[in-house]
Design a protein around this motif. Structure first.
Motif, PDB file in Angstrom:
ATOM      1  N   UNK A  83       0.859  -1.055  -0.077  1.00 12.59           N
ATOM      2  CA  UNK A  83       0.025   0.098  -0.034  1.00 12.59           C
ATOM      3  C   UNK A  83       0.984   1.160  -0.023  1.00 12.59           C
ATOM      4  N   UNK A  84       0.756   2.001  -1.020  1.00 16.08           N
ATOM      5  CA  UNK A  84       1.597   3.180  -1.072  1.00 16.08           C
ATOM      6  C   UNK A  84       0.646   4.439  -0.584  1.00 16.08           C
ATOM      7  N   UNK A  85       1.483   5.440  -0.301  1.00 16.71           N
ATOM      8  CA  UNK A  85       0.829   6.664   0.236  1.00 16.71           C
ATOM      9  C   UNK A  85       1.643   7.842  -0.067  1.00 16.71           C
ATOM     10  N   UNK A  86       0.926   9.136   0.072  1.00 17.33           N
ATOM     11  CA  UNK A  86       1.627  10.313  -0.343  1.00 17.33           C
ATOM     12  C   UNK A  86       1.529  11.084   0.891  1.00 17.33           C
ATOM     13  N   UNK A  87       1.410  10.661   2.161  1.00 21.70           N
ATOM     14  CA  UNK A  87       1.071  11.589   3.453  1.00 21.70           C
ATOM     15  C   UNK A  87       2.263  12.372   3.337  1.00 21.70           C
ATOM     16  N   UNK A  88       3.657  12.046   3.458  1.00 20.53           N
ATOM     17  CA  UNK A  88       4.580  13.061   3.503  1.00 20.53           C
ATOM     18  C   UNK A  88       4.716  14.172   2.591  1.00 20.53           C
TER      19      UNK A  88
END
Lengths: 81, 179
Positions: free
Chosen positions: A3-8
Protein backbone atom coordinates in the motif's frame (compact mmCIF):
# COMPACT_ATOMS: atom_id res chain seq x y z
CA UNK A 1 -0.10 -6.44 -1.24
CA UNK A 2 1.82 -3.18 -0.88
CA UNK A 3 0.00 0.00 0.00
CA UNK A 4 1.63 3.21 -1.17
CA UNK A 5 0.86 6.65 0.22
CA UNK A 6 1.67 10.32 -0.29
CA UNK A 7 1.21 11.51 3.28
CA UNK A 8 4.70 13.03 3.49
CA UNK A 9 4.10 15.09 0.31
CA UNK A 10 0.79 16.47 1.56
CA UNK A 11 2.32 17.11 4.96
CA UNK A 12 5.26 18.98 3.44
CA UNK A 13 2.95 20.98 1.23
CA UNK A 14 0.86 22.10 4.19
CA UNK A 15 3.96 22.62 6.33
CA UNK A 16 2.85 20.52 9.25
CA UNK A 17 4.97 18.23 11.36
CA UNK A 18 4.38 14.55 12.06
CA UNK A 19 3.33 15.50 15.57
CA UNK A 20 0.72 17.99 14.38
CA UNK A 21 -0.78 15.46 11.99
CA UNK A 22 -0.66 12.75 14.67
CA UNK A 23 -2.46 15.00 17.15
CA UNK A 24 -5.07 15.89 14.53
CA UNK A 25 -5.92 12.27 13.74
CA UNK A 26 -5.40 10.92 17.27
CA UNK A 27 -2.40 8.62 16.93
CA UNK A 28 1.18 8.54 18.17
CA UNK A 29 3.59 10.57 16.02
CA UNK A 30 5.70 7.42 15.51
CA UNK A 31 2.69 5.86 13.78
CA UNK A 32 2.71 8.67 11.19
CA UNK A 33 6.42 7.99 10.61
CA UNK A 34 5.85 4.27 10.05
CA UNK A 35 2.85 5.04 7.81
CA UNK A 36 4.89 7.38 5.63
CA UNK A 37 7.61 4.80 5.33
CA UNK A 38 5.12 2.13 4.33
CA UNK A 39 5.90 -0.06 7.36
CA UNK A 40 2.31 0.06 8.57
CA UNK A 41 -0.99 -0.24 6.75
CA UNK A 42 -3.64 1.99 8.36
CA UNK A 43 -7.17 0.98 9.20
CA UNK A 44 -9.94 2.42 7.05
CA UNK A 45 -10.85 4.75 9.92
CA UNK A 46 -7.33 6.19 10.17
CA UNK A 47 -6.97 6.50 6.39
CA UNK A 48 -10.27 8.41 6.21
CA UNK A 49 -9.26 10.66 9.11
CA UNK A 50 -5.96 11.55 7.40
CA UNK A 51 -7.73 12.18 4.08
CA UNK A 52 -10.30 14.39 5.81
CA UNK A 53 -7.53 16.32 7.53
CA UNK A 54 -5.93 17.13 4.16
CA UNK A 55 -9.33 17.71 2.54
CA UNK A 56 -8.82 15.17 -0.24
CA UNK A 57 -10.31 11.83 -1.26
CA UNK A 58 -8.67 8.80 0.29
CA UNK A 59 -7.57 7.59 -3.18
CA UNK A 60 -5.42 10.70 -3.50
CA UNK A 61 -3.42 9.59 -0.46
CA UNK A 62 -3.37 5.81 -0.64
CA UNK A 63 -2.99 3.47 -3.59
CA UNK A 64 -2.12 -0.13 -4.33
CA UNK A 65 -0.03 1.13 -7.26
CA UNK A 66 3.03 3.36 -7.05
CA UNK A 67 2.23 7.04 -7.35
CA UNK A 68 3.61 8.90 -10.31
CA UNK A 69 6.64 11.06 -9.39
CA UNK A 70 5.74 14.74 -8.91
CA UNK A 71 8.19 15.76 -11.64
CA UNK A 72 6.30 13.63 -14.16
CA UNK A 73 2.95 15.06 -13.07
CA UNK A 74 4.23 18.62 -13.39
CA UNK A 75 5.78 17.90 -16.76
CA UNK A 76 2.53 16.43 -18.07
CA UNK A 77 0.55 19.36 -16.67
CA UNK A 78 2.93 21.76 -18.44
CA UNK A 79 2.50 19.89 -21.73
CA UNK A 80 -1.29 19.98 -21.38
CA UNK A 81 -1.22 23.75 -20.98
CA UNK B 1 9.16 13.82 66.39
CA UNK B 2 10.20 10.28 65.68
CA UNK B 3 9.35 8.95 62.22
CA UNK B 4 7.55 5.64 61.87
CA UNK B 5 9.97 2.83 61.14
CA UNK B 6 8.13 1.69 58.01
CA UNK B 7 8.35 5.13 56.35
CA UNK B 8 12.07 5.31 56.98
CA UNK B 9 12.54 1.85 55.55
CA UNK B 10 10.51 2.62 52.42
CA UNK B 11 12.28 5.95 51.96
CA UNK B 12 15.59 4.19 52.20
CA UNK B 13 14.49 1.62 49.65
CA UNK B 14 13.40 4.45 47.33
CA UNK B 15 16.70 6.22 47.83
CA UNK B 16 18.68 3.12 46.93
CA UNK B 17 16.97 3.05 43.52
CA UNK B 18 16.70 6.78 42.83
CA UNK B 19 20.15 6.96 41.22
CA UNK B 20 18.96 4.69 38.40
CA UNK B 21 16.40 7.32 37.29
CA UNK B 22 13.73 4.63 37.00
CA UNK B 23 11.50 5.85 39.90
CA UNK B 24 11.45 9.36 38.43
CA UNK B 25 10.64 8.02 34.96
CA UNK B 26 7.84 5.83 36.30
CA UNK B 27 6.37 8.72 38.32
CA UNK B 28 6.50 10.95 35.24
CA UNK B 29 4.91 8.34 32.97
CA UNK B 30 2.16 7.67 35.49
CA UNK B 31 1.28 11.35 35.89
CA UNK B 32 -1.63 12.85 33.96
CA UNK B 33 0.65 15.24 32.10
CA UNK B 34 3.97 13.53 31.32
CA UNK B 35 6.85 15.91 30.68
CA UNK B 36 8.05 14.11 27.58
CA UNK B 37 6.12 12.80 24.62
CA UNK B 38 5.24 9.16 24.80
CA UNK B 39 7.60 7.31 22.54
CA UNK B 40 8.34 3.63 22.37
CA UNK B 41 12.06 3.09 22.48
CA UNK B 42 13.22 -0.16 20.86
CA UNK B 43 15.13 -2.38 23.32
CA UNK B 44 16.99 -4.72 21.01
CA UNK B 45 19.72 -6.07 23.29
CA UNK B 46 18.76 -5.55 26.95
CA UNK B 47 15.91 -8.16 26.96
CA UNK B 48 18.40 -10.78 25.82
CA UNK B 49 20.21 -10.61 29.18
CA UNK B 50 17.44 -11.96 31.48
CA UNK B 51 16.63 -14.65 28.91
CA UNK B 52 20.31 -15.60 28.72
CA UNK B 53 20.63 -15.67 32.53
CA UNK B 54 17.54 -17.89 32.78
CA UNK B 55 18.82 -20.23 30.05
CA UNK B 56 22.22 -20.53 31.77
CA UNK B 57 20.52 -21.27 35.09
CA UNK B 58 18.21 -23.86 33.52
CA UNK B 59 21.03 -25.61 31.63
CA UNK B 60 23.24 -25.65 34.73
CA UNK B 61 20.46 -27.05 36.89
CA UNK B 62 19.61 -29.67 34.32
CA UNK B 63 23.08 -30.74 33.22
CA UNK B 64 25.38 -30.24 36.19
CA UNK B 65 23.45 -30.69 39.43
CA UNK B 66 26.74 -31.26 41.30
CA UNK B 67 28.09 -27.97 39.99
CA UNK B 68 24.90 -26.26 41.09
CA UNK B 69 25.36 -27.61 44.61
CA UNK B 70 28.67 -25.75 44.74
CA UNK B 71 27.31 -22.66 43.01
CA UNK B 72 24.12 -22.50 45.03
CA UNK B 73 24.80 -18.83 45.81
CA UNK B 74 24.50 -18.15 42.09
CA UNK B 75 20.80 -19.00 42.05
CA UNK B 76 19.49 -16.06 44.13
CA UNK B 77 21.91 -13.71 42.37
CA UNK B 78 20.78 -14.67 38.89
CA UNK B 79 17.18 -14.84 40.08
CA UNK B 80 17.48 -11.36 41.57
CA UNK B 81 18.86 -9.96 38.32
CA UNK B 82 16.05 -11.55 36.34
CA UNK B 83 13.32 -10.42 38.74
CA UNK B 84 14.71 -6.88 38.74
CA UNK B 85 15.11 -6.60 34.99
CA UNK B 86 11.90 -8.18 33.69
CA UNK B 87 9.38 -5.58 34.98
CA UNK B 88 11.50 -2.76 33.56
CA UNK B 89 11.77 -4.45 30.17
CA UNK B 90 8.21 -5.80 30.00
CA UNK B 91 6.22 -4.41 27.13
CA UNK B 92 3.27 -3.25 29.17
CA UNK B 93 5.62 -0.92 31.01
CA UNK B 94 5.22 0.12 34.61
CA UNK B 95 1.72 -0.73 35.87
CA UNK B 96 0.48 -1.25 32.32
CA UNK B 97 -0.36 2.42 31.69
CA UNK B 98 1.18 2.67 28.20
CA UNK B 99 -1.11 -0.12 26.98
CA UNK B 100 -4.15 2.00 27.87
CA UNK B 101 -3.00 4.76 25.54
CA UNK B 102 -2.15 2.63 22.52
CA UNK B 103 -3.18 3.74 19.09
CA UNK B 104 -4.18 1.15 16.48
CA UNK B 105 -0.62 0.42 15.29
CA UNK B 106 0.71 -0.03 18.82
CA UNK B 107 -2.23 -2.22 19.81
CA UNK B 108 -1.67 -4.43 16.74
CA UNK B 109 2.05 -4.69 17.46
CA UNK B 110 1.38 -5.52 21.12
CA UNK B 111 -1.08 -8.24 20.07
CA UNK B 112 1.37 -9.72 17.54
CA UNK B 113 4.20 -9.69 20.07
CA UNK B 114 2.20 -11.46 22.76
CA UNK B 115 0.81 -13.94 20.24
CA UNK B 116 4.35 -14.80 19.12
CA UNK B 117 5.56 -15.09 22.72
CA UNK B 118 2.65 -17.19 23.97
CA UNK B 119 2.83 -19.45 20.92
CA UNK B 120 6.52 -20.06 21.48
CA UNK B 121 6.01 -20.64 25.21
CA UNK B 122 3.20 -23.11 24.52
CA UNK B 123 5.41 -25.09 22.11
CA UNK B 124 8.37 -25.07 24.49
CA UNK B 125 6.26 -26.21 27.43
CA UNK B 126 4.41 -28.89 25.43
CA UNK B 127 7.74 -30.37 24.35
CA UNK B 128 9.68 -29.63 27.54
CA UNK B 129 7.34 -31.08 30.13
CA UNK B 130 7.22 -34.66 28.76
CA UNK B 131 10.99 -34.44 28.16
CA UNK B 132 11.62 -33.45 31.80
CA UNK B 133 9.27 -36.18 33.06
CA UNK B 134 11.07 -38.84 31.02
CA UNK B 135 14.47 -37.50 32.08
CA UNK B 136 13.52 -37.45 35.77
CA UNK B 137 12.29 -41.03 35.57
CA UNK B 138 15.33 -42.17 33.58
CA UNK B 139 17.89 -40.51 35.86
CA UNK B 140 15.89 -41.27 39.01
CA UNK B 141 15.87 -37.67 40.29
CA UNK B 142 15.55 -36.98 43.99
CA UNK B 143 13.00 -34.43 45.21
CA UNK B 144 15.59 -31.67 45.68
CA UNK B 145 16.80 -32.02 42.09
CA UNK B 146 13.25 -31.98 40.77
CA UNK B 147 12.45 -28.85 42.75
CA UNK B 148 15.56 -27.01 41.54
CA UNK B 149 14.82 -27.89 37.90
CA UNK B 150 11.18 -26.80 38.34
CA UNK B 151 12.24 -23.45 39.86
CA UNK B 152 14.74 -22.77 37.08
CA UNK B 153 12.10 -23.72 34.46
CA UNK B 154 9.69 -21.30 36.13
CA UNK B 155 12.29 -18.52 35.97
CA UNK B 156 12.93 -19.30 32.30
CA UNK B 157 9.20 -19.12 31.58
CA UNK B 158 8.84 -15.87 33.50
CA UNK B 159 11.77 -14.19 31.77
CA UNK B 160 10.55 -15.34 28.34
CA UNK B 161 7.05 -14.05 29.07
CA UNK B 162 8.44 -10.77 30.33
CA UNK B 163 11.09 -10.09 27.72
CA UNK B 164 10.18 -11.89 24.50
CA UNK B 165 7.30 -9.56 23.50
CA UNK B 166 9.58 -6.54 23.91
CA UNK B 167 12.34 -8.27 21.96
CA UNK B 168 9.94 -9.19 19.15
CA UNK B 169 8.46 -5.69 18.93
CA UNK B 170 11.89 -4.03 19.06
CA UNK B 171 13.25 -6.11 16.19
CA UNK B 172 10.04 -5.78 14.15
CA UNK B 173 10.22 -1.99 14.12
CA UNK B 174 12.93 -0.16 12.29
CA UNK B 175 14.41 3.07 13.55
CA UNK B 176 12.61 6.12 12.28
CA UNK B 177 14.74 8.96 10.89
CA UNK B 178 14.44 12.22 12.79
CA UNK B 179 12.14 14.76 11.25
Amino acid sequence: MSLYNRISIFRAEQGISRRQLADAVGVNNQTIGYLERGDYKPSLELALKIARHFGVAVEMLFSFDRFEPIAMTLKRAGEDE
Amino acid sequence: MKRPVIETLLSRLDNTLRWTGIPARVADEMSDAPSVDRKHRPLRWIPIWPIAFSCVLFILTLSWPSAMNNLIALVPSLGGVIVAMVPVIHMNGPLGKPSLEDDEREAALRKDSFLFCLGLLACLNCLGQPFLMILSHWQNWQTARGVSVAISALMLNASLLGCLPTLYASWTLGQLPKE
